[in-house]
Design a protein around this motif. Sequence first.
Motif, PDB file in Angstrom:
ATOM      1  N   GLU A 184      42.199  58.914  47.358  1.00 47.19           N
ATOM      2  CA  GLU A 184      41.829  59.702  48.530  1.00 47.19           C
ATOM      3  C   GLU A 184      42.025  58.894  49.805  1.00 47.19           C
ATOM      4  N   ASP A 185      41.654  57.612  49.774  1.00 52.68           N
ATOM      5  CA  ASP A 185      41.852  56.763  50.949  1.00 52.68           C
ATOM      6  C   ASP A 185      43.328  56.579  51.251  1.00 52.68           C
ATOM      7  N   VAL A 186      44.132  56.453  50.211  1.00 49.44           N
ATOM      8  CA  VAL A 186      45.575  56.303  50.406  1.00 49.44           C
ATOM      9  C   VAL A 186      46.150  57.544  51.071  1.00 49.44           C
ATOM     10  N   HIS A 187      45.788  58.727  50.578  1.00 47.87           N
ATOM     11  CA  HIS A 187      46.279  59.976  51.169  1.00 47.87           C
ATOM     12  C   HIS A 187      45.813  60.115  52.622  1.00 47.87           C
ATOM     13  N   ARG A 188      44.550  59.812  52.875  1.00 49.48           N
ATOM     14  CA  ARG A 188      44.014  59.974  54.223  1.00 49.48           C
ATOM     15  C   ARG A 188      44.683  59.019  55.212  1.00 49.48           C
ATOM     16  N   SER A 189      44.794  57.752  54.831  1.00 53.32           N
ATOM     17  CA  SER A 189      45.419  56.783  55.733  1.00 53.32           C
ATOM     18  C   SER A 189      46.883  57.118  55.977  1.00 53.32           C
ATOM     19  N   TYR A 190      47.576  57.570  54.944  1.00 49.14           N
ATOM     20  CA  TYR A 190      48.988  57.922  55.097  1.00 49.14           C
ATOM     21  C   TYR A 190      49.161  59.077  56.075  1.00 49.14           C
ATOM     22  N   TRP A 212      54.616  44.120  45.884  1.00 49.71           N
ATOM     23  CA  TRP A 212      54.977  45.344  46.601  1.00 49.71           C
ATOM     24  C   TRP A 212      53.761  46.227  46.830  1.00 49.71           C
ATOM     25  N   GLN A 213      52.878  46.306  45.801  1.00 52.28           N
ATOM     26  CA  GLN A 213      51.683  47.133  45.962  1.00 52.28           C
ATOM     27  C   GLN A 213      50.725  46.533  46.983  1.00 52.28           C
ATOM     28  N   GLN A 214      50.574  45.210  46.963  1.00 53.63           N
ATOM     29  CA  GLN A 214      49.721  44.577  47.956  1.00 53.63           C
ATOM     30  C   GLN A 214      50.263  44.796  49.362  1.00 53.63           C
ATOM     31  N   ARG A 215      51.587  44.697  49.481  1.00 51.13           N
ATOM     32  CA  ARG A 215      52.211  44.953  50.779  1.00 51.13           C
ATOM     33  C   ARG A 215      52.003  46.411  51.199  1.00 51.13           C
ATOM     34  N   ALA A 216      52.052  47.329  50.226  1.00 47.80           N
ATOM     35  CA  ALA A 216      51.871  48.751  50.533  1.00 47.80           C
ATOM     36  C   ALA A 216      50.463  49.009  51.068  1.00 47.80           C
ATOM     37  N   TYR A 217      49.468  48.366  50.466  1.00 48.38           N
ATOM     38  CA  TYR A 217      48.106  48.527  50.974  1.00 48.38           C
ATOM     39  C   TYR A 217      47.984  47.988  52.408  1.00 48.38           C
ATOM     40  N   GLU A 218      48.653  46.866  52.678  1.00 48.05           N
ATOM     41  CA  GLU A 218      48.604  46.308  54.028  1.00 48.05           C
ATOM     42  C   GLU A 218      49.250  47.242  55.034  1.00 48.05           C
ATOM     43  N   TYR A 240      53.558  54.591  50.632  1.00 49.96           N
ATOM     44  CA  TYR A 240      52.883  55.719  49.993  1.00 49.96           C
ATOM     45  C   TYR A 240      53.467  55.996  48.609  1.00 49.96           C
ATOM     46  N   GLU A 241      54.787  55.982  48.505  1.00 46.71           N
ATOM     47  CA  GLU A 241      55.424  56.211  47.204  1.00 46.71           C
ATOM     48  C   GLU A 241      55.107  55.085  46.234  1.00 46.71           C
ATOM     49  N   GLU A 242      54.989  53.850  46.727  1.00 44.74           N
ATOM     50  CA  GLU A 242      54.687  52.708  45.872  1.00 44.74           C
ATOM     51  C   GLU A 242      53.308  52.837  45.245  1.00 44.74           C
ATOM     52  N   LEU A 243      52.349  53.377  46.010  1.00 47.62           N
ATOM     53  CA  LEU A 243      50.983  53.488  45.515  1.00 47.62           C
ATOM     54  C   LEU A 243      50.724  54.789  44.768  1.00 47.62           C
ATOM     55  N   VAL A 244      51.311  55.873  45.206  1.00 49.10           N
ATOM     56  CA  VAL A 244      51.039  57.175  44.604  1.00 49.10           C
ATOM     57  C   VAL A 244      51.890  57.393  43.351  1.00 49.10           C
ATOM     58  N   GLY A 245      53.101  56.823  43.337  1.00 55.18           N
ATOM     59  CA  GLY A 245      54.009  57.040  42.205  1.00 55.18           C
ATOM     60  C   GLY A 245      53.412  56.617  40.872  1.00 55.18           C
ATOM     61  N   PRO A 246      52.915  55.365  40.753  1.00 49.80           N
ATOM     62  CA  PRO A 246      52.340  54.962  39.468  1.00 49.80           C
ATOM     63  C   PRO A 246      51.131  55.798  39.049  1.00 49.80           C
ATOM     64  N   ARG A 247      50.352  56.222  40.020  1.00 51.47           N
ATOM     65  CA  ARG A 247      49.168  57.030  39.683  1.00 51.47           C
ATOM     66  C   ARG A 247      49.597  58.410  39.199  1.00 51.47           C
ATOM     67  N   ALA A 299      61.697  54.374  69.905  1.00 53.06           N
ATOM     68  CA  ALA A 299      62.228  55.092  68.753  1.00 53.06           C
ATOM     69  C   ALA A 299      62.522  54.161  67.579  1.00 53.06           C
ATOM     70  N   GLU A 300      63.107  52.985  67.858  1.00 57.37           N
ATOM     71  CA  GLU A 300      63.474  52.086  66.769  1.00 57.37           C
ATOM     72  C   GLU A 300      62.250  51.595  66.008  1.00 57.37           C
ATOM     73  N   GLU A 301      61.218  51.162  66.753  1.00 58.61           N
ATOM     74  CA  GLU A 301      60.006  50.691  66.095  1.00 58.61           C
ATOM     75  C   GLU A 301      59.320  51.803  65.327  1.00 58.61           C
ATOM     76  N   ALA A 302      59.280  53.016  65.915  1.00 58.75           N
ATOM     77  CA  ALA A 302      58.632  54.150  65.237  1.00 58.75           C
ATOM     78  C   ALA A 302      59.365  54.517  63.955  1.00 58.75           C
ATOM     79  N   GLU A 303      60.695  54.509  63.992  1.00 59.39           N
ATOM     80  CA  GLU A 303      61.457  54.845  62.789  1.00 59.39           C
ATOM     81  C   GLU A 303      61.217  53.813  61.688  1.00 59.39           C
ATOM     82  N   ARG A 304      61.151  52.533  62.081  1.00 58.30           N
ATOM     83  CA  ARG A 304      60.920  51.486  61.088  1.00 58.30           C
ATOM     84  C   ARG A 304      59.541  51.629  60.462  1.00 58.30           C
ATOM     85  N   ARG A 305      58.512  51.847  61.300  1.00 61.12           N
ATOM     86  CA  ARG A 305      57.163  51.996  60.767  1.00 61.12           C
ATOM     87  C   ARG A 305      57.025  53.256  59.925  1.00 61.12           C
ATOM     88  N   PHE A 306      57.708  54.335  60.320  1.00 60.78           N
ATOM     89  CA  PHE A 306      57.645  55.588  59.570  1.00 60.78           C
ATOM     90  C   PHE A 306      58.224  55.411  58.171  1.00 60.78           C
TER      91      PHE A 306
END
Length: 322
Positions: A274-280, A257-263, A310-317, A296-303
């Motif tokens: 800092e990179d995670v916050h900036r990219s997000y 899940w974390q590897q997928r989150a970085y992708e 972001y929650e996957e990477l920031v939550g553990p930290r 709209a559908e694609e944008a909602e899915r990507r959002f």
Amino acid sequence: MAKRLLVAYGLWALGGPLGLHHIYLGRDSHALLWMLTLGGFGGGWLWDFWHLPGWVAAANGARAPGDRGGTVPALSPLRLAGQVTVGTYFGLVAALGLPWVPALLAQPLAVGLGVQLVSSVGDQTAEAPSILAAAFLASLLFQGRVLAVLPTSLAASIAAQRHRRYKPHGMPRPRLAARLYHLGLACLAFAAPLACRGLCGAAGVLGTLLALPRAATELLLLPLRTGRLLAEVLGFASSSPARDRGTGFEPSSWSEWQQRAYEVLGLPVGSSAEDVHRSYRELVKVWHPDHNRHRAEEAERRFIELQEAYEELVGPRRAAAG
């Protein structure tokens, strides 16, 4: 100038699906209908072959107004079927080309215009306000759903048949340049939403094609990365610099899940907070649904994917910091 049957047949053969023979004979409504449906979906163009002699005679004034046989045209099942078909077609085009316009406005308006166009073919016409009123009422009953296109078109066609009449005789005909100008504007109004929709779809396909090389590279490197990770687990290879620095985010401890989150965030695995916050922040602005109403559908899915990553990477930290 007298119209010639041979010229009419030549235009029918060369540009019949585009209504060139109807423009030549002064039948602009019929010409526009053929332009927007490519000759009545092909069948109407072939049907014209048997009617050209009569239309040429009418264009030359061989038929008198008294030949109409009454003040109200006779009911034509063929015209009724054409009104329902073209009204449904126009409604579906509006649903595809104008997704940002409320369905209760775009759908009945498009259906009504399609029915009115068929009603105006030849020497007949109908009352446009009655047709539009019937279309809007029927669409309101079905709450503007896509499946309501057919009953809306049927209601508008029935209203057109109830209010059918002959066109006034002897009205002056505009010049050819003015007629072509009006036909061009009508075709542009019909094709512009579809062209815009097609360009948006092409942009999405282009983005997918641009991402294919990266996906192919990741696929080719997958066996190498798997072997390296296995070697680290078995102790045959040294750990990564991140482990030596004691950051706690070594590759063996990263979940899928974390590897997928970085992708999703477009970052290499193990990037800093800092990179995670900036990219997000940057990607959220790009894919916010309010800025992508055309997709709209694609944008909602990507959002949603960005928020979950972001929650996957920031939550553990956050938990480690706490």
